[in-house]
Design a protein around this motif. Structure first.
Motif, short mmCIF file in Angstrom:
data_model
loop_
_atom_site.label_atom_id
_atom_site.label_comp_id
_atom_site.label_asym_id
_atom_site.label_seq_id
_atom_site.Cartn_x
_atom_site.Cartn_y
_atom_site.Cartn_z
N TRP A 166 -4.84 12.73 -2.30
CA TRP A 166 -3.91 11.64 -1.99
C TRP A 166 -4.34 10.40 -2.75
O TRP A 166 -5.37 9.80 -2.45
CB TRP A 166 -3.91 11.33 -0.50
N PRO A 167 -3.56 10.00 -3.76
CA PRO A 167 -3.86 8.72 -4.41
C PRO A 167 -3.39 7.58 -3.50
O PRO A 167 -2.35 7.67 -2.85
CB PRO A 167 -3.01 8.78 -5.68
N VAL A 168 -4.20 6.54 -3.41
CA VAL A 168 -3.84 5.35 -2.63
C VAL A 168 -3.65 4.21 -3.63
O VAL A 168 -4.60 3.79 -4.29
CB VAL A 168 -4.93 5.02 -1.58
N LEU A 169 -2.42 3.74 -3.74
CA LEU A 169 -2.06 2.73 -4.73
C LEU A 169 -1.78 1.39 -4.08
O LEU A 169 -1.27 1.32 -2.96
CB LEU A 169 -0.80 3.16 -5.49
N LEU A 170 -2.11 0.33 -4.79
CA LEU A 170 -1.73 -1.02 -4.40
C LEU A 170 -0.71 -1.53 -5.41
O LEU A 170 -0.90 -1.40 -6.62
CB LEU A 170 -2.94 -1.95 -4.38
N LEU A 175 0.86 -1.18 0.00
CA LEU A 175 0.00 0.00 0.00
C LEU A 175 0.90 1.23 0.00
O LEU A 175 1.80 1.34 0.82
CB LEU A 175 -0.89 -0.01 1.25
N ALA A 176 0.63 2.15 -0.92
CA ALA A 176 1.44 3.37 -1.02
C ALA A 176 0.52 4.56 -1.22
O ALA A 176 -0.49 4.47 -1.91
CB ALA A 176 2.41 3.25 -2.18
N THR A 177 0.89 5.67 -0.61
CA THR A 177 0.14 6.91 -0.80
C THR A 177 1.10 8.08 -0.74
O THR A 177 2.19 7.99 -0.18
CB THR A 177 -0.99 7.06 0.24
N ASN A 178 0.69 9.17 -1.34
CA ASN A 178 1.51 10.38 -1.33
C ASN A 178 0.58 11.56 -1.58
O ASN A 178 -0.22 11.54 -2.51
CB ASN A 178 2.58 10.31 -2.41
N GLY A 179 0.68 12.58 -0.76
CA GLY A 179 -0.14 13.76 -0.95
C GLY A 179 0.31 14.54 -2.17
O GLY A 179 1.48 14.58 -2.51
N MET A 180 -0.62 15.13 -2.87
CA MET A 180 -0.28 15.96 -4.02
C MET A 180 -1.26 17.10 -4.12
O MET A 180 -2.38 17.03 -3.60
CB MET A 180 -0.28 15.14 -5.30
N MET A 225 -8.11 4.02 -4.35
CA MET A 225 -9.00 5.13 -3.98
C MET A 225 -8.27 6.44 -4.13
O MET A 225 -7.03 6.47 -4.21
CB MET A 225 -9.55 4.97 -2.57
N MET A 226 -9.01 7.51 -4.16
CA MET A 226 -8.46 8.86 -4.23
C MET A 226 -9.10 9.65 -3.10
O MET A 226 -10.33 9.74 -3.01
CB MET A 226 -8.78 9.49 -5.58
#
Length: 104
Positions: free
Chosen positions: A72-76, A54-59, A96-97
């Protein structure tokens, strides 16, 4: 992914006799991977069980730091795949976004 023969083969590469030389090239080489295998042997029995990161980063979608909106995109990430495929766009899943509009 299991419907495509090439993808299904790539999902099980880690269970098909990889050579471990003590270097960490992929999460399969990590002590955490081995710990999960030890704690959940039923999960480890089937090589096609997906191991996800699980990875996320604010943008800031508008490129301006003064805006009150952020996302924040939430990537798998599928860690079963070969090292050079793990981070390919084709195999990342946007789960999710999260959007935030800060009130003044």
């Amino acid at each position: 992914m299991s419907a495509n023969g090439d993808d299904a083969k790539d999902l099980t590469w880690h269970a098909n006799g990889i050579n471990f030389d003590g270097m960490l090239y992929h999460p399969v080489d990590s002590s955490q991977w081995k710990k999960i295998d030890h704690l959940y042997p039923d999960f480890d029995k089937e090589a096609r069980n997906l191991r996800l990161g699980l990875a996320t980063n604010g943008m800031n979608p508008y490129g301006s730091l003064s805006t009150r909106h952020s996302s924040w995109p939430v990537l798998l990430v599928i860690y079963n795949l070969l090292p050079w495929l793990c981070m390919k766009r084709k195999y990342m899943i946007l789960s999710m976004m999260i959007s935030d509009l800060r009130q003044p």
